[in-house]
Structure formats: structure tokens, C-alpha cells
Design a protein around this motif. Structure first.
Motif, PDB file in Angstrom:
ATOM      1  N   ASP A 130      10.742  -2.953   1.415  1.00 26.96           N
ATOM      2  CA  ASP A 130      11.162  -3.573   2.707  1.00 26.96           C
ATOM      3  C   ASP A 130      10.108  -4.648   3.061  1.00 26.96           C
ATOM      4  O   ASP A 130       8.929  -4.513   3.110  1.00 26.96           O
ATOM      5  CB  ASP A 130      11.037  -2.411   3.852  1.00 26.96           C
ATOM      6  N   PRO A 131      10.447  -5.801   3.510  1.00 27.25           N
ATOM      7  CA  PRO A 131       9.537  -6.872   3.977  1.00 27.25           C
ATOM      8  C   PRO A 131       8.937  -6.385   5.075  1.00 27.25           C
ATOM      9  O   PRO A 131       7.787  -7.431   5.348  1.00 27.25           O
ATOM     10  CB  PRO A 131      10.438  -8.227   3.875  1.00 27.25           C
ATOM     11  N   ASP A 132       9.204  -5.690   5.718  1.00 31.12           N
ATOM     12  CA  ASP A 132       8.385  -5.477   7.096  1.00 31.12           C
ATOM     13  C   ASP A 132       7.316  -4.102   6.776  1.00 31.12           C
ATOM     14  O   ASP A 132       6.886  -3.765   7.787  1.00 31.12           O
ATOM     15  CB  ASP A 132       9.567  -4.997   8.078  1.00 31.12           C
ATOM     16  N   ALA A 133       7.512  -3.673   5.772  1.00 30.18           N
ATOM     17  CA  ALA A 133       6.670  -2.397   5.464  1.00 30.18           C
ATOM     18  C   ALA A 133       4.890  -2.775   5.297  1.00 30.18           C
ATOM     19  O   ALA A 133       4.810  -4.128   5.114  1.00 30.18           O
ATOM     20  CB  ALA A 133       6.775  -1.703   3.962  1.00 30.18           C
ATOM     21  N   PRO A 134       4.310  -1.904   5.967  1.00 27.30           N
ATOM     22  CA  PRO A 134       2.906  -2.421   5.944  1.00 27.30           C
ATOM     23  C   PRO A 134       2.255  -2.847   4.411  1.00 27.30           C
ATOM     24  O   PRO A 134       2.593  -2.124   3.537  1.00 27.30           O
ATOM     25  CB  PRO A 134       2.000  -1.248   6.427  1.00 27.30           C
ATOM     26  N   THR A 135       1.065  -3.717   4.685  1.00 31.62           N
ATOM     27  CA  THR A 135       0.486  -3.991   3.293  1.00 31.62           C
ATOM     28  C   THR A 135      -0.676  -3.122   3.047  1.00 31.62           C
ATOM     29  O   THR A 135      -1.386  -2.699   3.849  1.00 31.62           O
ATOM     30  CB  THR A 135      -0.021  -5.460   3.237  1.00 31.62           C
ATOM     31  N   LEU A 136      -0.595  -2.317   1.962  1.00 28.92           N
ATOM     32  CA  LEU A 136      -1.636  -1.151   1.662  1.00 28.92           C
ATOM     33  C   LEU A 136      -2.833  -1.993   1.297  1.00 28.92           C
ATOM     34  O   LEU A 136      -3.240  -3.097   0.807  1.00 28.92           O
ATOM     35  CB  LEU A 136      -1.141  -0.629   0.408  1.00 28.92           C
ATOM     36  N   ALA A 137      -3.946  -0.955   1.466  1.00 26.84           N
ATOM     37  CA  ALA A 137      -5.140  -1.595   1.527  1.00 26.84           C
ATOM     38  C   ALA A 137      -5.473  -1.663  -0.152  1.00 26.84           C
ATOM     39  O   ALA A 137      -4.997  -1.054  -0.638  1.00 26.84           O
ATOM     40  CB  ALA A 137      -6.251  -0.643   2.017  1.00 26.84           C
ATOM     41  N   PHE A 138      -6.709  -2.520  -0.396  1.00 27.32           N
ATOM     42  CA  PHE A 138      -7.101  -2.609  -1.736  1.00 27.32           C
ATOM     43  C   PHE A 138      -6.069  -3.094  -2.567  1.00 27.32           C
ATOM     44  O   PHE A 138      -5.304  -3.938  -2.270  1.00 27.32           O
ATOM     45  CB  PHE A 138      -7.859  -1.314  -2.093  1.00 27.32           C
ATOM     46  N   ASP A 139      -6.112  -2.343  -3.946  1.00 25.57           N
ATOM     47  CA  ASP A 139      -5.069  -2.746  -4.944  1.00 25.57           C
ATOM     48  C   ASP A 139      -3.946  -1.577  -4.735  1.00 25.57           C
ATOM     49  O   ASP A 139      -3.592  -1.115  -6.096  1.00 25.57           O
ATOM     50  CB  ASP A 139      -5.553  -2.869  -6.200  1.00 25.57           C
ATOM     51  N   HIS A 140      -3.846  -0.621  -3.878  1.00 24.22           N
ATOM     52  CA  HIS A 140      -3.244   0.413  -3.652  1.00 24.22           C
ATOM     53  C   HIS A 140      -1.457   0.208  -4.094  1.00 24.22           C
ATOM     54  O   HIS A 140      -0.893   1.272  -4.503  1.00 24.22           O
ATOM     55  CB  HIS A 140      -3.531   0.988  -2.512  1.00 24.22           C
ATOM     56  N   GLU A 141      -0.882  -1.015  -3.741  1.00 28.07           N
ATOM     57  CA  GLU A 141       0.241  -1.300  -4.033  1.00 28.07           C
ATOM     58  C   GLU A 141       0.514  -1.096  -5.533  1.00 28.07           C
ATOM     59  O   GLU A 141       1.506  -0.570  -6.119  1.00 28.07           O
ATOM     60  CB  GLU A 141       0.703  -2.460  -3.699  1.00 28.07           C
ATOM     61  N   GLU A 142      -0.466  -1.787  -6.276  1.00 21.93           N
ATOM     62  CA  GLU A 142      -0.310  -1.689  -7.718  1.00 21.93           C
ATOM     63  C   GLU A 142      -0.411  -0.194  -8.263  1.00 21.93           C
ATOM     64  O   GLU A 142       0.355   0.138  -9.256  1.00 21.93           O
ATOM     65  CB  GLU A 142      -1.532  -2.493  -8.419  1.00 21.93           C
ATOM     66  N   ILE A 143      -1.300   0.568  -7.634  1.00 20.35           N
ATOM     67  CA  ILE A 143      -1.407   1.820  -8.138  1.00 20.35           C
ATOM     68  C   ILE A 143      -0.302   2.781  -7.732  1.00 20.35           C
ATOM     69  O   ILE A 143       0.186   3.545  -8.560  1.00 20.35           O
ATOM     70  CB  ILE A 143      -2.628   2.621  -7.238  1.00 20.35           C
ATOM     71  N   LEU A 144       0.408   2.267  -6.590  1.00 21.78           N
ATOM     72  CA  LEU A 144       1.794   3.133  -6.186  1.00 21.78           C
ATOM     73  C   LEU A 144       2.749   2.648  -7.060  1.00 21.78           C
ATOM     74  O   LEU A 144       3.560   3.827  -7.588  1.00 21.78           O
ATOM     75  CB  LEU A 144       1.926   2.685  -4.870  1.00 21.78           C
TER      76      LEU A 144
END
Length: 258
Positions: free
Chosen positions: A136-150
Motif C-alpha cells: 500500500d503506497p499509503d502505508a507508513p515507512t518503517l524505521a531503520f532498515d526494518h522494511e528490508e528485515i520484514l
């Protein structure tokens, strides 16, 4: 080893500050969707942003012990009740604005996980839809590199369903093949083709066993579905591989389109 003195001539001050943290990805299925537990950070850096629970490893801890402690402190969730495994190590030099920080991420994917409560370092907690966070383009941006981890955690969880019988733990017994298939759809992000999925599940020894009863008939008046229970197998051989193309998911619709 612990208790030994530093070698002669060694000066710790000669090295730049360096720290180790642990991040804990906790996933489950709620309301038919794959979800991940996040915390809203109370302090800088990234105050007000959503993040994977985690924190610094203390001097007398190993990373697994730190993961258990941080998860309990930030969310109130006790990971002693389910399997927590190492996911990967994240060591990009600029991943944390405070100092040089390496994180050893951990992962848990388990059914029936409890509601979370924000601890001292978190403003709030929430079970987020993984699909919403990553698509979702409206989803929040995660802190640090947590999107990569997710994203790495999601790939690990998807692979687990290919090679293990873990999916069967997410349906209440007795269950139908359709209910089991829905678990795969939630985790893989695509629903496996029904006939092929059913054939593979029933052909795998010990994956499911007949309950001896049938479920409720569908509204269309079709036959009553057979009910199953979890078998004794823990590994799938051969693997139940996720669909790699649209043709593998919807061959019947493709045929109609042609």
C-alpha cells in the motif's frame, strides 16, 4: 572467554563505538490475513515511526536472550511460548544514525498469538497486515532498515510453508482442505489452484488425516466437505511449492480466457 583479562597492549578506546541490537519479527494470521507485530517508537531516532520490536543487547546477554527480553519489555508478549529463530544479521554501516550498530534479527511465526501492550519504550503496538505494509503506497515507512528485515522474514515464512506442515497449525481441528488452502493464500499472497493443491496435500503421507466426519454443505448445494486433522508429519516431501506464475494459480480461468 569470560573472566579473562584483555591482552597486553590492547586499548578498547582505540576502536570506534560499536553496538549489537536484536530485532524480533513476530508474525501470525489474524482475520484471514498475515500480520506482523510492530511498535510505535516513543523516542528518537524515528520517534513516532512504526518499527519491529527490538533493542540493544546488554553486556551479559546473548542475542537470543536479548530478543526474549526486548519483546516482553516492548510488547508484553512472552516468546517462551513459541519458537524463536535467528533470521539474519544486518550490518550496513549507516543503518542506525546513533552509531555503528549491527542487528541480529529473530523471527517467530505461530498461531494464536496474544494481543500486545506497549511497554516503556513504545507509544503503542499494533498487528499490521504485511500486505498493506509492503504494497500500500499509503502505508507508513518503517524505521531503520526494518522494511528490508520484514521482506526477508516474509520470504522465510513463505518458504516454511513449502517445506513443512506448519500451515496446519493455523486452522482449528477438524478443518476442511479449503480452510487449509486459505492459510497458504494468506501467507503466499496468492491462492494456490484448488484441484492441484488438494491433490498434493492428500498425497503427502502424514500431512492431514481424515476426521471421519463431514462439514456443512455449501450454499450452492454441493457435497458436504470432508473434515481432516493434523497428521504426524512435520516436513513435506516432496515440497508443496508456491505458484510461480498466474498460469499455476488460475489454469481454469486462463482456459476460459483463451
Amino acid at each position: 572467554m569470560a573472566g579473562k583479562s584483555a591482552p597486553e597492549g590492547y586499548e578498547a578506546s582505540s576502536y570506534p563505538p560499536f553496538a549489537v541490537t536484536t530485532d524480533i519479527v513476530i508474525m501470525t494470521i489474524r482475520d484471514g490475513a498475515l500480520r506482523v507485530l510492530l511498535v510505535e517508537r516513543k523516542k528518537d531516532p524515528y520517534a513516532g515511526s512504526w518499527a519491529i520490536p527490538g533493542g540493544f543487547v546488554e553486556i551479559d546477554e546473548d542475542t537470543h536472550t536479548a530478543a526474549l527480553r526486548e519483546l516482553a519489555e516492548e510488547t508484553g508478549v512472552d516468546a517462551e511460548d513459541f519458537h524463536l529463530e535467528q533470521l539474519a544479521t544486518y550490518s550496513a554501516p549507516d543503518r542506525d544514525p546513533r552509531m555503528r550498530v549491527v542487528s541480529v534479527a529473530h523471527l517467530a511465526f505461530a498461531p494464536n498469538l496474544p494481543d500486545a501492550t506497549a511497554g516503556s519504550d513504545a507509544a503503542s503496538t499494533r498487528w499490521w497486515s504485511v500486505d498493506d505494509l509492503l504494497s500500500d503506497p499509503d502505508a507508513p515507512t518503517l524505521a531503520f532498515d526494518h522494511e528490508e528485515i520484514l521482506r526477508d522474514a516474509l520470504e522465510r515464512v513463505r518458504a516454511k510453508l513449502e517445506y513443512t506442515t506448519l500451515a496446519a497449525r493455523f486452522v482449528a481441528e477438524p478443518f476442511t482442505i479449503a480452510e487449509l488452502r486459505a492459510v497458504y493464500g494468506a501467507v503466499w499472497g496468492v491462492m494456490p489452484e484448488r484441484a492441484n493443491f488438494t491433490r498434493k496435500v492428500l498425497a503427502t503421507d502424514g500431512f492431514v488425516v481424515p476426521d471421519g466426519a463431514t462439514g456443512e454443505a455449501s450454499r450452492s448445494g454441493g457435497p458436504r466437505p470432508t473434515l481432516y486433522r493434523r497428521g504426524e508429519a512435520t516436513a513435506l516431501q516432496p515440497a508443496l511449492l508456491r505458484p510461480r506464475s498466474r498460469a499455476e494459480v488460475e489454469p481454469e480461468r486462463d482456459a476460459l480466457d483463451n
